[in-house]
Design an enzyme around this catalytic site. Structure first.
Site, PDB file in Angstrom:
ATOM      1  N   LYS A 114       0.739  -1.127   0.075  1.00 38.81           N
ATOM      2  CA  LYS A 114       0.036  -0.138   0.189  1.00 38.81           C
ATOM      3  C   LYS A 114       0.773   1.136  -0.046  1.00 38.81           C
ATOM      4  O   LYS A 114       0.181   2.308  -0.497  1.00 38.81           O
ATOM      5  CB  LYS A 114      -0.964   0.102   1.265  1.00 38.81           C
ATOM      6  CG  LYS A 114      -2.169  -1.052   1.036  1.00 38.81           C
ATOM      7  CD  LYS A 114      -3.216  -1.006   2.266  1.00 38.81           C
ATOM      8  CE  LYS A 114      -4.164  -1.916   2.019  1.00 38.81           C
ATOM      9  NZ  LYS A 114      -5.137  -2.084   3.051  1.00 38.81           N
ATOM     10  N   GLU A 198      -2.029   6.597   7.827  1.00 36.64           N
ATOM     11  CA  GLU A 198      -2.759   7.688   7.082  1.00 36.64           C
ATOM     12  C   GLU A 198      -3.497   8.464   8.001  1.00 36.64           C
ATOM     13  O   GLU A 198      -3.885   8.122   9.274  1.00 36.64           O
ATOM     14  CB  GLU A 198      -3.771   6.875   6.309  1.00 36.64           C
ATOM     15  CG  GLU A 198      -3.073   6.259   4.931  1.00 36.64           C
ATOM     16  CD  GLU A 198      -4.219   5.664   4.047  1.00 36.64           C
ATOM     17  OE1 GLU A 198      -3.924   5.034   3.227  1.00 36.64           O
ATOM     18  OE2 GLU A 198      -5.437   5.428   4.822  1.00 36.64           O
ATOM     19  N   ARG A 290      -7.896  -7.574  -8.465  1.00 36.66           N
ATOM     20  CA  ARG A 290      -8.671  -9.094  -8.582  1.00 36.66           C
ATOM     21  C   ARG A 290     -10.094  -8.600  -8.632  1.00 36.66           C
ATOM     22  O   ARG A 290     -10.422  -7.655  -8.610  1.00 36.66           O
ATOM     23  CB  ARG A 290      -8.428  -9.862  -7.271  1.00 36.66           C
ATOM     24  CG  ARG A 290      -8.887  -8.936  -5.987  1.00 36.66           C
ATOM     25  CD  ARG A 290      -9.029  -9.793  -4.838  1.00 36.66           C
ATOM     26  NE  ARG A 290      -8.994  -8.970  -3.486  1.00 36.66           N
ATOM     27  CZ  ARG A 290     -10.200  -8.529  -3.078  1.00 36.66           C
ATOM     28  NH1 ARG A 290     -11.100  -8.748  -3.688  1.00 36.66           N
ATOM     29  NH2 ARG A 290     -10.006  -7.731  -2.078  1.00 36.66           N
TER      30      ARG A 290
HETATM   31  P1  ADP Z   1     -13.937  -6.913  -1.547  1.00 36.20           P
HETATM   32  O1  ADP Z   1     -13.386  -5.713  -1.582  1.00 36.20           O
HETATM   33  O2  ADP Z   1     -13.823  -7.691  -2.827  1.00 36.20           O
HETATM   34  O3  ADP Z   1     -14.907  -7.088  -0.602  1.00 36.20           O
HETATM   35  P2  ADP Z   1     -12.471  -8.190   0.918  1.00 36.20           P
HETATM   36  O4  ADP Z   1     -11.429  -7.023   1.306  1.00 36.20           O
HETATM   37  O5  ADP Z   1     -13.857  -8.245   1.509  1.00 36.20           O
HETATM   38  O6  ADP Z   1     -12.894  -7.723  -0.709  1.00 36.20           O
HETATM   39  O7  ADP Z   1     -11.817  -9.607   0.658  1.00 36.20           O
HETATM   40  C1  ADP Z   1     -12.582 -10.553  -0.152  1.00 36.20           C
HETATM   41  C2  ADP Z   1     -12.236 -11.813   0.456  1.00 36.20           C
HETATM   42  O8  ADP Z   1     -10.946 -11.966   0.588  1.00 36.20           O
HETATM   43  C3  ADP Z   1     -12.632 -11.866   1.854  1.00 36.20           C
HETATM   44  O9  ADP Z   1     -12.981 -13.132   2.117  1.00 36.20           O
HETATM   45  C4  ADP Z   1     -11.265 -11.476   2.676  1.00 36.20           C
HETATM   46  O10 ADP Z   1     -11.526 -12.148   3.760  1.00 36.20           O
HETATM   47  C5  ADP Z   1     -10.387 -11.896   1.715  1.00 36.20           C
HETATM   48  N1  ADP Z   1      -9.025 -11.208   1.887  1.00 36.20           N
HETATM   49  C6  ADP Z   1      -8.847  -9.894   0.981  1.00 36.20           C
HETATM   50  N2  ADP Z   1      -7.408  -9.661   0.867  1.00 36.20           N
HETATM   51  C7  ADP Z   1      -6.927 -10.314   1.841  1.00 36.20           C
HETATM   52  C8  ADP Z   1      -5.729 -10.528   2.289  1.00 36.20           C
HETATM   53  N3  ADP Z   1      -4.712  -9.810   1.980  1.00 36.20           N
HETATM   54  N4  ADP Z   1      -5.291 -11.452   3.251  1.00 36.20           N
HETATM   55  C9  ADP Z   1      -6.198 -12.322   3.268  1.00 36.20           C
HETATM   56  N5  ADP Z   1      -7.531 -12.377   3.028  1.00 36.20           N
HETATM   57  C10 ADP Z   1      -8.025 -11.589   2.252  1.00 36.20           C
HETATM   58  P1  ADP Z   2      -8.259  -3.439   3.147  1.00 34.58           P
HETATM   59  O1  ADP Z   2      -7.294  -3.726   2.233  1.00 34.58           O
HETATM   60  O2  ADP Z   2      -8.190  -4.383   4.403  1.00 34.58           O
HETATM   61  O3  ADP Z   2      -9.533  -3.410   2.341  1.00 34.58           O
HETATM   62  P2  ADP Z   2      -8.321  -0.456   3.289  1.00 34.58           P
HETATM   63  O4  ADP Z   2      -7.173   0.230   3.046  1.00 34.58           O
HETATM   64  O5  ADP Z   2      -9.281  -0.723   1.942  1.00 34.58           O
HETATM   65  O6  ADP Z   2      -7.911  -2.019   3.429  1.00 34.58           O
HETATM   66  O7  ADP Z   2      -9.335   0.049   4.445  1.00 34.58           O
HETATM   67  C1  ADP Z   2     -10.556  -0.887   4.724  1.00 34.58           C
HETATM   68  C2  ADP Z   2     -11.759   0.126   5.229  1.00 34.58           C
HETATM   69  O8  ADP Z   2     -11.008   0.761   6.572  1.00 34.58           O
HETATM   70  C3  ADP Z   2     -12.015   1.236   4.395  1.00 34.58           C
HETATM   71  O9  ADP Z   2     -13.166   0.922   3.396  1.00 34.58           O
HETATM   72  C4  ADP Z   2     -12.269   2.373   5.218  1.00 34.58           C
HETATM   73  O10 ADP Z   2     -13.755   2.375   5.845  1.00 34.58           O
HETATM   74  C5  ADP Z   2     -11.638   2.153   6.451  1.00 34.58           C
HETATM   75  N1  ADP Z   2     -10.228   3.239   6.453  1.00 34.58           N
HETATM   76  C6  ADP Z   2      -9.336   2.651   6.054  1.00 34.58           C
HETATM   77  N2  ADP Z   2      -8.280   3.879   5.881  1.00 34.58           N
HETATM   78  C7  ADP Z   2      -9.077   4.829   6.209  1.00 34.58           C
HETATM   79  C8  ADP Z   2      -8.667   6.309   6.518  1.00 34.58           C
HETATM   80  N3  ADP Z   2      -7.426   6.823   6.205  1.00 34.58           N
HETATM   81  N4  ADP Z   2      -9.810   6.969   7.238  1.00 34.58           N
HETATM   82  C9  ADP Z   2     -10.851   6.428   7.532  1.00 34.58           C
HETATM   83  N5  ADP Z   2     -11.221   5.067   7.292  1.00 34.58           N
HETATM   84  C10 ADP Z   2     -10.322   4.352   6.685  1.00 34.58           C
END
Ligand code: ADP
Ligand code: ADP
Ligand code: MG
Length: 471
Positions: A114, A198, A290
């Site tokens: 990231k 962040e 993906r």
């Molecule tokens: P989406 O944005 O498609 O909803 P999610 O963040 O909910 O993605 O992840 C989709 C699936 O993949 C979920 O089952 C989540 O637990 C799993 N997942 C996503 N990223 C990771 C990761 N880096 N490590 C382990 N599981 C992950």
């Molecule tokens: P993941 O890879 O697990 O999906 P993200 O970086 O997409 O992680 O963050 C997952 C969620 O966490 C976001 O959809 C948002 O709701 C919250 N989040 C992440 N970063 C921030 C931020 N800087 N400020 C507020 N909410 C955040």
């Protein structure tokens, strides 16, 4: 392409099989011992047992690619979760001449980190959430970054995903308390202790753009999804288009998404995630390289089958749609129906599905992996059915969704269905005013009654007797 190995399980494996079926492509499934009776095994053209290790089986890169080669597959689809964002899988597929249905290995690696993704976006002129320049090496460094950008801040695992490895810190004391925890969480969950920071955007909306990019330099977007309804940073309900976005911001996000994809030489389907703050400012957050769980809502409003497009792109066909041809119609909403008990802190509720009745009628789609009598194994994600509802406008979407949630029947395990019914009854939601703080600020959503109508009880008893007698 004639044959594809699906390196996944559950509803997404079934979803990919359906795309293969329509394209005249043979679908090869893999399954662990725990998944012997899984739906994807029944639906595939061929299915291979990959052994007793329930989770590790789906994570064995060499074994899966070998199997693809041995069974004569032209390509491999990784689905989501598991190996879908593993750069090694993409590169080994390439080396073995199996087409990987996703972007290039280097792109997966670059966006999976990231902090590197943030740097690429800054270089491309896309606004990112203010934060640390790179990874944080010590608590002292974290404290000085936090002083610079101002509290509240978010500590995040650099290789994180699935909503894990994220902690909000409102004060220096919070930071002190959480720093070590996030580092060790990151190490345990993602195999690297790297973390970054962040600024925490207060009550933002999560808006993400679906992109498609081919191997001929064409990049388009399929509009946005609003995934603000989350619990602990995990999405519960996703909507397309966002009912709370003006056209100007929509156009700006579309431009950013395409610019982001071009900047990293992206190919195949991907999602660029943004946060929209209370002042209407947008910030890049991350890119998922993906297919996403919530891709179905985009399919419903655009009529484009994203999985089929992924397969065509991997087969090096040029995109079939130009940006100006992508039209959206109506609204769609997806509910992740998880086998969990919301009243018990969303604890997974595994076991036998004594009865499953899929809803139907206009505008209702289900993507599931359960059936009556199926035993949900305890080793995997608790997602059992995705219910996607489409309607011409927001008001009708709310009513149709409520109807579909009454129509669907899952017995034997607890599910998130009643919780979603409560969300649909909440005035803020009905008026399309919600942000990522919605779930936390509505604890009363858990106050639904668990009263079970008598005919439901009778059906459950009948189904269990039938199952017991092997009927
Ligand atoms: P989406 O944005 O498609 O909803 P999610 O963040 O909910 O993605 O992840 C989709 C699936 O993949 C979920 O089952 C989540 O637990 C799993 N997942 C996503 N990223 C990771 C990761 N880096 N490590 C382990 N599981 C992950
Ligand atoms: P993941 O890879 O697990 O999906 P993200 O970086 O997409 O992680 O963050 C997952 C969620 O966490 C976001 O959809 C948002 O709701 C919250 N989040 C992440 N970063 C921030 C931020 N800087 N400020 C507020 N909410 C955040
Ligand atoms: Mg995310």
């Amino acid at each position: 392409m004639k044959k594809i190995l699906i390196a996944n399980r559950g509803e997404i494996a079934v979803r990919i099989i359906r795309a293969c079926n329509e394209m005249g492509i043979k679908a090869v499934a893999v399954y662990t011992d725990a998944d012997r009776h899984a739906l994807h095994v029944k639906k595939a053209d061929e299915a291979y047992n990959i052994g007793p290790e329930s989770v590790a089986g789906y994570l064995n890169v060499h074994r899966l690619v070998n199997l693809a080669v041995e069974t004569g597959c032209d390509a491999l689809h990784p689905g989501y979760g598991f190996l879908s964002e593993n750069p090694l899988l993409a590169s080994i597929c390439r080396a073995r001449r199996v087409k990987f249905i996703g972007p290039r290995s280097e792109v997966i690696r670059g966006m999976g980190d990231k902090t590197e993704a943030r740097r690429s976006m800054i270089d491309a002129g896309i606004p990112v959430v203010p934060g640390s320049d790179g990874n944080l090496t010590s608590l002292q460094e974290a404290s000085s970054v936090a002083e610079r950008i101002g509290y509240p801040v978010m500590l995040k695992a650099t290789s994180g995903g699935g909503g894990r490895g994220i902690r909000r810190c409102d004060t220096p004391e919070d930071l002190q308390r959480h720093f070590g925890r996030v580092v060790s969480e990151a190490r345990k969950a993602f195999g690297t202790a790297e973390v970054f920071m962040e600024k925490a955007i207060v009550n933002p909306r999560h808006i993400e753009l679906q992109v498609l990019a081919d191997h001929h330099g064409n990049v388009i977007h399929l509009f946005e999804r609003d995934c603000s309804i989350q619990r602990r940073h995990q999405k519960l309900v996703e909507i397309a288009p966002s009912p709370q976005l003006d056209d100007q911001t929509r156009a700006r996000l579309g431009d950013y998404a395409i610019r982001a994809a071009r900047a990293v030489g992206y190919t195949n389907a991907g999602t660029v995630e943004f946060l929209l703050d209370q002042n209407g400012e947008v910030y890049f957050m991350e890119m998922n390289t993906r297919l996403q769980v919530e891709h179905t809502v985009t399919e419903q409003i655009t009529g484009i089958d994203i999985v089929q497009e992924q397969i065509r792109i991997a087969d090096e066909h040029p995109l079939r749609h130009r940006q100006e041809d992508v039209v959206r119609r109506g609204f769609a909403m997806q509910f992740r129906i998880n086998a969990e008990d919301p009243k018990n802190d969303f604890l997974p509720s595994f076991g036998q599905v004594t009865r499953y009745y899929a809803p139907g009628g206009p505008g209702v789609r289900t993507d599931g992996a359960i059936y009556t009598g199926y035993v949900i194994p305890p080793y995997y994600d608790s997602l059992c059915v995705k219910l996607t509802v489409w309607a011409l406008n927001w008001e009708e979407l709310i009513e149709r969704s409520a109807r579909a949630l009454r129509d669907i029947g899952v017995a034997g395990v607890k599910t998130t269905i009643p919780y979603y019914q409560e969300i649909l009854n909440t005035p803020g939601f009905r008026q399309a005013r919600f942000d990522t703080g919605f779930v936390e600020s509505h604890p009363e959503l858990l106050n639904y009654s668990t009263h079970c109508p008598p005919q439901e009880v009778a059906a459950v008893i009948a189904a269990s007797i039938a199952a017991h007698m092997g009927l």
